[in-house]
Design a protein around this motif. Structure first.
Motif, PDB file in Angstrom:
ATOM      1  N   PHE A  55       0.816  -1.222   0.000  1.00  0.00           N
ATOM      2  CA  PHE A  55       0.000   0.000   0.000  1.00  0.00           C
ATOM      3  C   PHE A  55       0.848   1.270   0.000  1.00  0.00           C
ATOM      4  CE2 PHE A  55      -2.451  -2.965   2.950  1.00  0.00           C
ATOM      5  CZ  PHE A  55      -3.044  -3.628   1.891  1.00  0.00           C
ATOM      6  N   VAL A  56       2.149   1.124   0.154  1.00  0.00           N
ATOM      7  CA  VAL A  56       3.055   2.273   0.280  1.00  0.00           C
ATOM      8  C   VAL A  56       3.792   2.479  -1.039  1.00  0.00           C
ATOM      9  CG1 VAL A  56       5.006   3.257   1.540  1.00  0.00           C
ATOM     10  CG2 VAL A  56       3.337   1.810   2.746  1.00  0.00           C
ATOM     11  N   PRO A  57       3.671   3.673  -1.651  1.00  0.00           N
ATOM     12  CA  PRO A  57       4.370   3.903  -2.925  1.00  0.00           C
ATOM     13  C   PRO A  57       5.877   3.705  -2.794  1.00  0.00           C
ATOM     14  CG  PRO A  57       2.752   5.633  -2.519  1.00  0.00           C
ATOM     15  CD  PRO A  57       2.840   4.828  -1.257  1.00  0.00           C
ATOM     16  N   ARG A  58       6.471   3.330  -3.887  1.00  0.00           N
ATOM     17  CA  ARG A  58       7.911   3.078  -3.888  1.00  0.00           C
ATOM     18  C   ARG A  58       8.704   4.292  -3.431  1.00  0.00           C
ATOM     19  NH1 ARG A  58       8.892  -0.335  -9.537  1.00  0.00           N
ATOM     20  NH2 ARG A  58       8.064  -2.353  -8.774  1.00  0.00           N
ATOM     21  N   ARG A  59       8.228   5.462  -3.783  1.00  0.00           N
ATOM     22  CA  ARG A  59       8.968   6.676  -3.405  1.00  0.00           C
ATOM     23  C   ARG A  59       9.042   6.846  -1.892  1.00  0.00           C
ATOM     24  NH1 ARG A  59       4.742  11.458  -5.207  1.00  0.00           N
ATOM     25  NH2 ARG A  59       4.005   9.931  -6.701  1.00  0.00           N
ATOM     26  N   HIS A  60       8.136   6.175  -1.166  1.00  0.00           N
ATOM     27  CA  HIS A  60       8.130   6.249   0.296  1.00  0.00           C
ATOM     28  C   HIS A  60       8.652   4.963   0.938  1.00  0.00           C
ATOM     29  CE1 HIS A  60       6.042   9.995  -0.132  1.00  0.00           C
ATOM     30  NE2 HIS A  60       4.941   9.446  -0.597  1.00  0.00           N
ATOM     31  N   GLY A  61       9.270   4.105   0.130  1.00  0.00           N
ATOM     32  CA  GLY A  61       9.893   2.909   0.673  1.00  0.00           C
ATOM     33  C   GLY A  61       9.084   1.635   0.581  1.00  0.00           C
ATOM     34  N   GLY A  62       7.916   1.682  -0.070  1.00  0.00           N
ATOM     35  CA  GLY A  62       7.071   0.497  -0.182  1.00  0.00           C
ATOM     36  C   GLY A  62       7.194  -0.181  -1.527  1.00  0.00           C
ATOM     37  N   ARG A  63       6.159  -0.954  -1.891  1.00  0.00           N
ATOM     38  CA  ARG A  63       6.173  -1.733  -3.132  1.00  0.00           C
ATOM     39  C   ARG A  63       5.129  -1.260  -4.136  1.00  0.00           C
ATOM     40  NH1 ARG A  63       5.121  -6.822   0.292  1.00  0.00           N
ATOM     41  NH2 ARG A  63       7.061  -7.160   1.441  1.00  0.00           N
ATOM     42  N   LEU A  64       4.278  -0.300  -3.760  1.00  0.00           N
ATOM     43  CA  LEU A  64       3.172   0.093  -4.628  1.00  0.00           C
ATOM     44  C   LEU A  64       3.705   0.802  -5.872  1.00  0.00           C
ATOM     45  CD1 LEU A  64       0.188   0.434  -5.274  1.00  0.00           C
ATOM     46  CD2 LEU A  64       0.145   2.469  -3.822  1.00  0.00           C
ATOM     47  N   VAL A  99      -3.677  10.230   2.287  1.00  0.00           N
ATOM     48  CA  VAL A  99      -2.431  10.902   2.665  1.00  0.00           C
ATOM     49  C   VAL A  99      -1.490  10.979   1.472  1.00  0.00           C
ATOM     50  CG1 VAL A  99      -0.480  10.881   4.260  1.00  0.00           C
ATOM     51  CG2 VAL A  99      -2.753  10.154   5.041  1.00  0.00           C
ATOM     52  N   TRP A 100      -1.413   9.905   0.673  1.00  0.00           N
ATOM     53  CA  TRP A 100      -0.577   9.988  -0.532  1.00  0.00           C
ATOM     54  C   TRP A 100      -1.106  11.077  -1.464  1.00  0.00           C
ATOM     55  CZ3 TRP A 100       2.252   7.483   2.301  1.00  0.00           C
ATOM     56  CH2 TRP A 100       2.133   6.141   2.658  1.00  0.00           C
ATOM     57  N   ALA A 101      -2.417  11.291  -1.499  1.00  0.00           N
ATOM     58  CA  ALA A 101      -3.007  12.255  -2.431  1.00  0.00           C
ATOM     59  C   ALA A 101      -2.824  13.696  -1.978  1.00  0.00           C
ATOM     60  CB  ALA A 101      -4.498  11.959  -2.613  1.00  0.00           C
ATOM     61  N   SER A 102      -2.919  13.956  -0.661  1.00  0.00           N
ATOM     62  CA  SER A 102      -2.948  15.353  -0.199  1.00  0.00           C
ATOM     63  C   SER A 102      -2.086  15.634   1.010  1.00  0.00           C
ATOM     64  CB  SER A 102      -4.396  15.761   0.135  1.00  0.00           C
ATOM     65  OG  SER A 102      -5.219  15.712  -1.003  1.00  0.00           O
ATOM     66  N   GLY A 103      -1.432  14.632   1.568  1.00  0.00           N
ATOM     67  CA  GLY A 103      -0.704  14.835   2.810  1.00  0.00           C
ATOM     68  C   GLY A 103       0.595  15.616   2.648  1.00  0.00           C
ATOM     69  N   SER A 104       1.062  16.161   3.763  1.00  0.00           N
ATOM     70  CA  SER A 104       2.342  16.862   3.797  1.00  0.00           C
ATOM     71  C   SER A 104       3.475  15.837   3.804  1.00  0.00           C
ATOM     72  CB  SER A 104       2.428  17.724   5.047  1.00  0.00           C
ATOM     73  OG  SER A 104       2.498  16.899   6.214  1.00  0.00           O
ATOM     74  N   PRO A 105       4.720  16.270   3.523  1.00  0.00           N
ATOM     75  CA  PRO A 105       5.846  15.328   3.603  1.00  0.00           C
ATOM     76  C   PRO A 105       5.967  14.666   4.975  1.00  0.00           C
ATOM     77  CG  PRO A 105       6.521  17.307   2.432  1.00  0.00           C
ATOM     78  CD  PRO A 105       5.140  17.579   2.966  1.00  0.00           C
ATOM     79  N   THR A 106       5.684  15.403   6.036  1.00  0.00           N
ATOM     80  CA  THR A 106       5.748  14.818   7.382  1.00  0.00           C
ATOM     81  C   THR A 106       4.681  13.747   7.556  1.00  0.00           C
ATOM     82  OG1 THR A 106       6.617  16.884   8.297  1.00  0.00           O
ATOM     83  CG2 THR A 106       5.620  15.323   9.847  1.00  0.00           C
ATOM     84  N   GLN A 107       3.481  14.019   7.084  1.00  0.00           N
ATOM     85  CA  GLN A 107       2.389  13.049   7.199  1.00  0.00           C
ATOM     86  C   GLN A 107       2.663  11.797   6.372  1.00  0.00           C
ATOM     87  OE1 GLN A 107      -0.775  15.662   5.979  1.00  0.00           O
ATOM     88  NE2 GLN A 107      -1.497  15.985   8.079  1.00  0.00           N
ATOM     89  N   THR A 108       3.128  11.977   5.133  1.00  0.00           N
ATOM     90  CA  THR A 108       3.390  10.811   4.293  1.00  0.00           C
ATOM     91  C   THR A 108       4.508   9.963   4.887  1.00  0.00           C
ATOM     92  OG1 THR A 108       4.827  12.148   2.870  1.00  0.00           O
ATOM     93  CG2 THR A 108       2.554  11.874   2.167  1.00  0.00           C
ATOM     94  N   ALA A 227      -2.241  18.425  11.849  1.00  0.00           N
ATOM     95  CA  ALA A 227      -2.991  17.173  11.701  1.00  0.00           C
ATOM     96  C   ALA A 227      -3.912  17.190  10.489  1.00  0.00           C
ATOM     97  CB  ALA A 227      -3.809  16.909  12.963  1.00  0.00           C
ATOM     98  N   VAL A 228      -4.247  18.371   9.959  1.00  0.00           N
ATOM     99  CA  VAL A 228      -5.133  18.464   8.798  1.00  0.00           C
ATOM    100  C   VAL A 228      -4.408  17.939   7.563  1.00  0.00           C
ATOM    101  CG1 VAL A 228      -6.449  20.012   7.307  1.00  0.00           C
ATOM    102  CG2 VAL A 228      -6.386  20.403   9.773  1.00  0.00           C
ATOM    103  N   VAL A 229      -5.051  17.015   6.850  1.00  0.00           N
ATOM    104  CA  VAL A 229      -4.497  16.465   5.613  1.00  0.00           C
ATOM    105  C   VAL A 229      -4.876  17.407   4.470  1.00  0.00           C
ATOM    106  CG1 VAL A 229      -4.476  14.506   4.026  1.00  0.00           C
ATOM    107  CG2 VAL A 229      -4.696  14.123   6.494  1.00  0.00           C
ATOM    108  N   GLY A 230      -3.870  18.010   3.842  1.00  0.00           N
ATOM    109  CA  GLY A 230      -4.143  19.029   2.831  1.00  0.00           C
ATOM    110  C   GLY A 230      -4.545  20.333   3.495  1.00  0.00           C
TER     111      GLY A 230
END
Length: 561
Positions: A55-64, A99-108, A227-230
């Motif tokens: 579920f985690v995009p590759r750019r964030h260390g996952g396999r998605l 969070v991937w769509a609208s989150g801040s770098p800290t949130q992601t 805490a607000v996403v986006g």
């Protein structure tokens, strides 16, 4: 590791579901279900595999990487135990996409780290009082006296809310009506002060009994501005963009349930004898089995094409996602119901060789209303119909042929390019006419052309009816006959997906001719006047897959056992 290699690893890890001695098999899943318990041993295995990394995009260390690969991996889990697929994984998937769509770098970064450490995140949009109309949600976040926000209210029937480390909450941040009245709030439960949050009791359920469905209540709970996403007021827009991924992927994952249900029914028809003959030899039984097989191929074609569209046509997928949720969920449930008729009294037995069927049937039911009801999906499609009727369905441009080359590598998911409206563009519908024009002169392809032309005519009829809609027809109180337009449009998309996938694969036309015939008849059109011609070859293909332990979907994957 490539997606096919990961699939092989997961299949090996989970083993043969029909083996009674397999601690991760169907017998163990049924035992957990009977006790209303989480399937603990299987969850430990998925921890070892780190399923959350999918579920985690590759750019964030996952396999998605590809949404179609994600579907195939999770379908492996759903094929064994839908409660495990939802309770272990999909809940975190639904939450993280926002969070991937609208989150801040800290949130992601925090969400990625949380998931990659095998912890869970839950999402809470809906409230029982308002059903699928989450724009009326009363759970509130109000500015604090010294900054930040204060959370007040409750959310009910939330998957994993008790054991999740993080929560994505849809909260009202503005009392004024409109699409900017709500925000999404990301909460780390470990930072919540004592007394500000309490768990509510689990709601009993007929299906998904191994899923933790609980509630939560907040009382004057402080959270930071961060805490607000986006942006504040962006919550509904983020949800509608994120739904394009979840409404596409989750019904397609659930196709694994029909695969297992069909396999169990094939076992039954091979074993059971009536009047001195196998049940499998009865023509009506074979018809029902082939219909379920075709429905699985239809659902797989539409689901995987829509998943690839998220990468290749991200501005157009708002319509495709809702079409998948409506049509795929309906066909999966209808097919399982038809298979239950073949099983007769055996379909509700909770012990014995075929006991897994009743669990699959119960667990599939939420596909029709969970996350978003099918009729709600039609309602979200309806406002776009007039513009599509004038622009996207009249001589529409076809999509890039790569859309239909299932398994071909895709560019990274462009979350930032997902749009709430398709703007009148429709490459998948455009590819229908292009595909019909590519059909050859042979007798089989000419017969296929006759059926396919019926969908081109249907799209023309939809364009005429859609262009005539009045703004008063497009609200939440739309008449049934008006809601029928996006429903029929979803069927046209399914036909285009099937036809174009078949052209890309260049395999036997029997399945696509029969699939288009089935779809055309559902629209009240003539279909193929020799529709029975392909039934016996399709049954033999189905029986061969069953004997060889191969999946019944487009992949034809080898399965354990």
């Amino acid at each position: 590791m490539t997606a096919p290699a990961r699939l092989d690893e997961l299949e090996r890890l989970l083993g043969d579901p029909s083996d009674d001695g397999n601690p991760l098999g169907g017998t163990a899943a049924l035992s957990a279900d009977e006790k209303d318990e989480v399937f603990g041993a299987a969850e430990q295995a998925l921890d070892a595999y780190c399923l959350n990394a999918e579920f985690v995009p590759r750019r964030h260390g996952g396999r998605l990487a590809g949404a179609d690969d994600l579907i195939q991996v999770l379908r492996t889990v759903f094929r064994r135990d839908p409660s495990l697929g939802l309770g272990y994984g999909v809940s975190s998937f639904i939450s993280s996409v926002n969070v991937w769509a609208s989150g801040s770098p800290t949130q992601t970064r925090w969400v990625a780290d949380t998931l990659l450490s095998n912890q869970k995140i839950a999402s809470a949009y809906h409230e029982l009082a308002h059903g699928n109309d989450f724009s009326r949600a009363e759970f509130a976040a109000r500015p604090g006296a010294t900054g930040g926000w204060r959370l007040n209210g409750r959310k009910e029937v939330v998957t994993n809310v008790k054991r999740a480390r993080g929560l994505v909450l849809l909260a009202r941040t503005d009392e004024r009506p409109g699409s900017r009245s709500h925000s999404q709030i990301l909460v780390d439960k470990q930072t919540v002060p004592d007394g500000a949050m309490r768990d509510l009791a689990r709601y009993p359920s007929v299906g998904m009994r191994g899923v933790q469905l609980g509630g939560i209540e907040f009382t004057d709970c402080p959270v930071d501005d961060e805490a607000v996403v986006g942006r504040p007021g962006q919550g509904i827009e983020t949800a509608l963009r994120s739904f394009q991924l979840t409404r596409t992927a989750i019904p397609s994952m659930l196709a694994g349930v029909l695969d297992s249900g069909l396999r169990s029914t094939m076992d039954f028809t091979a074993d059971r004898r009536l009047y001195g003959h196998r049940v499998a030899d009865q023509p009506e039984v074979r018809r029902l089995l082939v219909d379920a097989y075709l429905d699985l191929l239809i659902c797989d074609s539409l689901g995987l094409v829509a998943a690839r569209a998220l990468h290749l046509l991200p501005g157009q997928t708002s319509m495709y996602a809702s079409a998948v949720k409506y049509l795929v969920a309906k066909r999966l449930m209808d097919a399982m119901h038809q298979l239950s008729l073949v099983l007769g009294a055996h379909f509700y037995l909770r012990e014995g060789r075929y006991a897994i069927f009743q669990k699959l049937l119960r667990d599939l039911a939420p596909a029709g209303f969970g996350h978003a009801a099918r009729v709600a999906c039609l309602g979200t499609m309806l406002p776009q119909v007039p513009l599509l009727a004038r622009r996207g369905w009249v001589q529409p441009a076809p999509a890039d042929p790569a859309l239909f080359r299932i398994g071909e590598e895709l560019p990274e998911l462009p979350f930032e390019r997902l749009r709430v409206s398709a703007g009148g563009l429709d490459g998948l519908a455009g590819s229908l006419g292009a595909a019909v024009d590519r059909l050859g002169d042979g007798s089989e392809q000419q017969r296929l052309r006759l059926v396919a032309e019926q969908f081109r005519a249907e799209l023309g009829d939809l364009a005429e009816a859609g262009a005539a809609l009045h703004p008063s027809d497009l609200g939440v109180d739309a008449r049934v006959e008006v809601l029928d337009l996006p429903a029929r449009y979803a069927t046209v998309l399914a036909a285009s997906a099937c036809l174009n996938v078949w052209l890309a694969r260049d395999d036997d036309p029997a399945w696509v001719t029969a699939a288009l015939d089935r779809l055309a008849r559902s629209l009240g059109r003539a279909g193929d006047d020799r529709s029975g011609h392909h039934r016996e070859p399709l049954y033999q293909d189905l029986a061969a897959r069953h004997a060889e332990r191969r999946s019944f979907d487009l992949s034809r994957r080898a399965l354990p056992g």
